[in-house]
Design a protein around this motif. Sequence first.
Motif, PDB file in Angstrom:
ATOM      1  N   TRP A 170       0.840  -1.204   0.000  1.00  0.00           N
ATOM      2  CA  TRP A 170       0.000   0.000   0.000  1.00  0.00           C
ATOM      3  C   TRP A 170       0.873   1.252   0.000  1.00  0.00           C
ATOM      4  O   TRP A 170       0.609   2.217  -0.724  1.00  0.00           O
TER       5      TRP A 170
ATOM      6  N   TRP B 297       2.318   1.724  -3.379  1.00  0.00           N
ATOM      7  CA  TRP B 297       1.285   2.261  -4.277  1.00  0.00           C
ATOM      8  C   TRP B 297       1.132   3.766  -4.077  1.00  0.00           C
ATOM      9  O   TRP B 297       1.071   4.530  -5.049  1.00  0.00           O
TER      10      TRP B 297
ATOM     11  N   LYS C  84       1.796   6.454  -7.024  1.00  0.00           N
ATOM     12  CA  LYS C  84       0.656   7.181  -7.575  1.00  0.00           C
ATOM     13  C   LYS C  84       0.604   8.641  -7.133  1.00  0.00           C
ATOM     14  O   LYS C  84       0.223   9.517  -7.915  1.00  0.00           O
TER      15      LYS C  84
ATOM     16  N   GLU D  73      -9.403  -0.967  -6.734  1.00  0.00           N
ATOM     17  CA  GLU D  73      -7.977  -0.912  -7.084  1.00  0.00           C
ATOM     18  C   GLU D  73      -7.284  -2.242  -6.780  1.00  0.00           C
ATOM     19  O   GLU D  73      -7.458  -2.827  -5.712  1.00  0.00           O
ATOM     20  N   THR D  74      -6.505  -2.718  -7.743  1.00  0.00           N
ATOM     21  CA  THR D  74      -5.673  -3.906  -7.558  1.00  0.00           C
ATOM     22  C   THR D  74      -4.228  -3.517  -7.811  1.00  0.00           C
ATOM     23  O   THR D  74      -3.928  -2.823  -8.785  1.00  0.00           O
ATOM     24  N   TYR D  75      -3.338  -3.971  -6.939  1.00  0.00           N
ATOM     25  CA  TYR D  75      -1.932  -3.584  -7.051  1.00  0.00           C
ATOM     26  C   TYR D  75      -1.068  -4.762  -6.621  1.00  0.00           C
ATOM     27  O   TYR D  75      -1.290  -5.353  -5.560  1.00  0.00           O
ATOM     28  N   GLU D  76      -0.115  -5.118  -7.475  1.00  0.00           N
ATOM     29  CA  GLU D  76       0.785  -6.242  -7.201  1.00  0.00           C
ATOM     30  C   GLU D  76       0.007  -7.514  -6.862  1.00  0.00           C
ATOM     31  O   GLU D  76       0.399  -8.295  -5.993  1.00  0.00           O
TER      32      GLU D  76
END
Length: 336
Positions: free
Chosen positions: A102, A105, A109, A121-124
Amino acid sequence: MARSNAETPVSAVWRAHYEALLNWSSRTVGSQHVNCPKDCVVGNLPIGTWLVDQRARMRGTDKSIATLDGERRALLQALVDDGKLWLQNPERRSWDEVFQAWTRWAHEKHGGNDYNVRHNETYEGIRLGTWVNLQRMRLRDKYPQENGKTPLTAQQKAALLELVAQGKFRIDAVDRFPIKFDLMMKWSEETVGGRHCNVPYDCVYEGERLGVWLNTQRQRLRGGTTKSKSELKAEQREMLEKLVQERKLWVSEPNMWDEKYNLLLQWSEDNNNGEHVNIPQAAPPYKGVQLGSWLATQRNRFRGKLGKMKPLTPEQELKLNELITQGKLKMNPLKQ
């Protein structure tokens, strides 16, 4: 008294799933492990969902379901001890790992100044938006612990509150009404020259489902029921009522058929100099309206294929018939 070898029906069902799981392991992975996928079915036994339930019972964290008795627990514990069964998914990220992702991110961003993630939101590979929303609920002590979810630790809570104190993270969701209202006014200016704000229900504008949002505000303005538990604030109601008084916004839905019919004629002029109105059903939205889908529906209504739809009024049928007579509308557009 000697112990009976007879099993109760429940035990027999349990053992059938257990044996099916071992058979799956032997046939599929050479008995290396028994961690079958959740959707795995052997014969007619859904052993995947059964195994998920057994793991929860073994962990004992879900207070709504009973834990396992001694014999069943012993059988599963033997698999755990042999390294063939996991109770906690080894691929599941720890709280600290997700928090670090997080943080990455936020720096990528927003330069580390904003930790507020959109819900989808999707991250990694992490569903970051869902996770962040959960932390908000846990911070507000609104997460139902009776579902077996643990509260934040003191260290976790301190890390989140530090972001709140720095102004980088909101505990409560932002009020999106002013944002959507301004977007509606922008749609009005760009689409209809500011004459009205009656965004069609199926309109998606700048990535926002603006028509759905406006429909919800109308319900709130009328005092009807919506999925939202909150009522309109005084200033929100005043903003909407001002548009109503200016005759730029209707509250009770009028007949939108004529508006979409006129939009169809406008599409025809813009795309083929008025030669025909046969917009493809899969065409992209025209001025925010799924006009192709609407026309396909009118064709079905004209042919009497109503389903749950209302029949066309005589006036509507006459207008479509005129287009057919003029050669501008085909009832079977795929046929040459």
